[in-house]
Design an enzyme around this catalytic site. Structure first.
Site, short mmCIF file in Angstrom:
data_model
loop_
_atom_site.label_atom_id
_atom_site.label_comp_id
_atom_site.label_asym_id
_atom_site.label_seq_id
_atom_site.Cartn_x
_atom_site.Cartn_y
_atom_site.Cartn_z
N CYS A 1 3.24 -2.79 -4.96
CA CYS A 1 3.98 -3.00 -4.17
C CYS A 1 3.30 -1.23 -3.22
CB CYS A 1 5.33 -2.60 -4.44
SG CYS A 1 6.05 -1.78 -5.37
N MET A 2 4.44 -0.33 -3.42
CA MET A 2 3.47 0.61 -2.47
C MET A 2 4.05 1.91 -3.88
SD MET A 2 5.76 2.23 1.01
CE MET A 2 4.77 3.58 1.43
#
Length: 600
Positions: free
Chosen positions: A30-31
Site C-alpha cells: 500500500c502507501m
C-alpha cells in the site's frame, strides 16, 4: 543506480527474515507497507526484521505488514518480488535434496536466530504488567496509588504495552462485520496511488485554468486527471471479485456495464439510467453478485461446459440485475450519502467536525474506519472531492500536539523523548501509528487529550464548511501536511489551504495544551520521570543514597529489585524498541490513516 542497489539490499535483507521465498504466498504493498501473505509466521525473525535500518515497524494483521514508508515501499517491493522469483527459480532448478536443504535453511535458521523466543514470550508478560497498571494512566485520580502494579516508564516498556493493546484490539476486531469491512477496504487500498496521482494532476490543472496559463495543456490534463475516475467502477469490480474469490475479469466486466454510455437507453423503475449511476457502490454490489453467480455455476455446471456456460451466465444474470435493480438502488444510496454529508456540514459543521475529529482514532482502533473508504470514494466521484477527509485528518494533528507536550513534561525520560523525536516527522506528515502505539495509547490520558485536540481541529474545519467554505480532498490516503497538494474546495485554493492549515494549528495547540495540563497525574509524572533509577543497575544504590540520606538495607533491596526487573525486561524492551523508535514512517492512516484511514 546507488538507490536501486539500496532498495535491492533492503529487499535482500528482508527476505530471509520472513522465512524465504517458500514461505511467501502473495506480495502486495500500500502507501507505506509491504504486505505479505505468509504460510508459516513462526518462521519470521521479527526482532531482526525490526532492527533493519529501512524497516520502520511491523504490523501482524490478516497479512504480515512491514512498514517501509511512502516512496520507499514502492521501490523495494519490485526488488523483493524479483528476489522471490529468483529464489524460487533456483529452487526449482536444484536437485530435490539440494532444494529441500535450501528450503529448510531459512526455517532452521529462524529458530536459533529469533533466539530468545523467550523474548517473544516475555513480551506479553512485560506488557501485561503495565496493562494491569494502565488504569491509573488512563484516567485515575492523582491520589490513586501504585497498588495495581508498575507503570511503564521507558519507551521499550511503552512499546511493549502498545503492542499488547494492539494485539488485544486485533482479537476483538475479528468479528464477521469488521472482517467484512476489512475486505471492503482491501478493494479500495490498491486504488489509492491512482487516486493520489490523478488528484494532484487535477489540482494542478485547476490552478492553471484559474490563472489562465497554458490553455493548450489544460484539456490534456483534464483527460489525464479524469480518465481513471471515469472508469473507477471497473477497477472496483475487478478488485471485488479478486478479494471475494471470483474471477477478477468477470467482476470488472459486470462493473463496466455501469459506465457504458449506452445504459442511457435503458429504463428502470420508470426512469432512464445515466452512465455511471450507482458509482463505486453499484460496482461493488454488481461484482459481489457476479462472484455469487459464478460460484453457483461452478457447483452445478458440468466441467465439459464450464468454460462456456459459467462466464456467460455470470455476465448475463449479474448484468441484468445490475441494469434493472442495482444501478438505480446504488444511485439513490450514493446520492443520499452525498446529500447527507453536505447537509451535515452545512447545518452542523462545527459540531459534526468536533465529533468526527475526536472519534476518528477510536474508530480506527475498533476497525470501523474502513467503512468510510467507499464513502470517501463515492464523494470524490460525485463532487470531485471528499469533505470528510480534511476533518478526519485533524485527529493526527491532536496526536502531534500531545506528543510535544509529553516530550516537555518528561524532561528526564530520555527513552520516551527519543521515541517522540524520531516519530514526530512522520506525525507531521499524517503517519500517526508510531505516536499512538508507542506513546499516547500506552500512557492512557495523553491518548484522550490527543483526541480532544483532533476534535477542536475538526470543529474548526467543520465551522468553515458551515459558513460556506468547503474544504475537501481529491484523493484518500494522505493526511497531515501530505494532504496539502490534494486540497480542493468550492472557493479559491488559497482560502482552502489557509483553512486547512489553521485547522492543523488548532489541533496541534489544543492537543498540546490539553495534554500538558491534563494528560498526567502527579504520580504519573513522578514515575515517568524516573526511568534511570531502574535502567542503571550499578547506579541504583548511590541514587537511593542521594535521595534518602539514611541508606538503609531496605532501600538497597528495593534498588536491586528494580535493577533485576529491568534486566529481566531487557529482551522484551529490545523487541518493542524496534517498533517504537523505528516506526517513524508507519501507517496508513494514517492512516488512516488506512487514514486514515488511514488509512488507512
Amino acid at each position: 543506480m546507488a538507490t536501486d542497489d539500496k532498495n535491492r539490499a533492503t529487499a535482500a535483507a528482508i527476505l530471509p527474515l520472513v522465512g524465504g521465498a517458500e514461505n511467501i504466498d502473495t506480495i502486495a504493498h500500500c502507501m507505506t507497507r509491504l504486505r505479505l501473505s505468509l504460510r508459516d509466521r513462526s518462521l519470521v525473525r521479527e526482532e531482526e526484521l525490526k532492527a533493519l535500518p529501512a524497516v520502520m515497524g511491523v504490523v501482524d494483521d490478516d497479512t504480515y505488514q512491514i512498514v517501509l514508508g511512502p516512496g520507499t515501499v514502492a521501490r523495494v517491493t519490485p526488488e523483493f518480488e524479483a528476489l522471490v522469483a529468483e529464489e524460487r527459480t533456483a529452487a526449482d532448478q536444484a536437485t530435490p535434496p539440494a532444494g529441500q536443504a535450501s528450503a529448510s535453511a531459512p526455517a532452521s535458521a529462524a529458530k536459533p536466530t529469533s533466539a530468545p523466543k523467550p523474548t517473544s514470550a516475555a513480551e506479553p508478560a512485560s506488557a501485561a504488567a503495565p496493562d494491569e497498571g494502565a488504569a491509573p494512566g488512563e484516567g485515575s485520580a492523582p491520589g490513586e496509588g501504585s497498588a495495581p502494579g508498575p507503570r511503564p516508564t521507558t519507551a521499550d516498556e511503552l512499546a511493549a504495552q502498545g503492542a499488547a493493546i494492539k494485539q488485544r484490539q486485533k482479537a476483538r476486531n475479528a468479528t464477521p462485520v469488521k472482517l467484512f469491512l476489512r475486505r471492503i477496504a482491501n478493494i479500495f487500498v490498491p486504488l489509492i496511488p491512482a487516486l493520489i496521482g490523478c488528484g494532484i494532476v487535477a489540482g494542478i490543472n485547476g490552478l492553471l485554468a484559474n490563472l489562465g496559463w497554458l490553455p493548450g495543456i489544460v484539456p490534456a490534463l483534464t483527460a489525464i486527471a479524469s480518465g481513471f475516475m471515469s472508469l473507477i467502477a471497473v477497477f472496483v469490480g475487478y478488485n471485488t471479485a479478486k478479494e471475494f474469490g471470483g474471477t477478477p475479469i468477470l467482476g470488472g466486466a459486470v462493473a463496466a456495464i455501469i459506465v457504458f454510455a449506452g445504459v442511457q437507453n435503458v429504463s428502470a423503475f420508470g426512469q432512464k439510467l445515466a452512465p455511471g449511476q450507482g458509482g463505486v457502490l453499484g460496482a461493488l454490489g454488481a461484482a459481489l453478485l457476479a462472484v455469487y453467480v459464478e460460484k453457483q455455476c461452478r457447483r452445478w455446471v458440468p466441467e465439459a461446459l464450464d468454460v462456456l456456460v459459467t462466464p456467460t451466465l455470470t455476465v448475463l444474470v449479474s448484468g441484468l440485475v445490475t441494469l434493472f435493480g442495482l444501478m438505480f438502488v446504488a444511485g439513490e444510496v450514493s446520492t443520499a450519502i452525498g446529500d447527507f454529508a453536505n447537509w451535515l456540514l452545512a447545518n452542523g459543521g462545527a459540531g459534526a467536525g468536533f465529533v468526527l475529529g475526536g472519534l476518528f482514532l477510536p474508530l480506527v482502533m475498533l476497525g470501523l474506519h474502513q467503512a468510510l473508504i467507499p464513502i470517501h470514494t463515492t464523494l470524490i466521484q460525485q463532487q470531485g472531492f471528499t469533505v470528510l477527509l480534511p476533518i478526519l485528518a485533524m485527529a493526527g494533528a491532536g496526536q502531534v500536539g500531545a506528543a510535544v507536550a509529553v516530550y516537555l513534561r518528561l524532561p528526564r525520560n530520555e527513552s520516551i523523548r527519543k521515541t517522540i523525536k524520531s516519530a514526530l516527522p512522520a506525525g507531521f506528515l499524517g503517519v500517526g501509528e508510531p505516536l499512538i502505539y508507542g506513546v499516547s495509547l500506552p500512557l492512557g490520558r495523553p491518548f484522550i487529550t490527543a483526541c480532544v485536540g483532533g476534535a477542536f481541529g475538526g470543529g474548526f474545519v467543520g465551522l468553515f464548511n458551515q459558513l460556506g467554505d468547503a474544504v475537501g480532498s481529491t484523493a484518500i490516503g494522505p493526511s497531515g501536511w501530505a494532504l496539502f497538494p490534494l486540497l480542493k474546495g468550492d472557493h479559491g485554493l488559497g482560502t482552502t489551504v489557509a483553512i486547512y492549515a489553521a485547522g492543523l494549528v488548532a489541533g496541534y495547540v489544543v492537543g498540546f495544551v490539553a495534554t500538558y495540563f491534563f494528560g498526567f497525574s502527579k504520580q504519573m509524572l513522578v514515575e515517568l520521570n524516573e526511568p534511570k533509577a531502574g535502567s542503571a543497575p550499578g547506579a541504583t544504590a548511590p541514587a537511593g543514597a542521594d535521595d534518602a540520606p539514611p541508606a538503609s538495607a531496605a532501600a538497597q533491596t528495593t534498588g536491586q529489585t528494580a535493577a533485576a526487573k529491568t534486566t529481566g525486561q531487557a529482551a522484551a524492551g529490545q523487541a518493542a524498541a524496534g517498533q517504537t523508535a523505528g516506526e517513524t514512517g508507519a501507517g496508513q492512516t494514517g492512516a488512516g490513516a488506512e487514514g486514515a484511514p488511514a488509512t488507512v
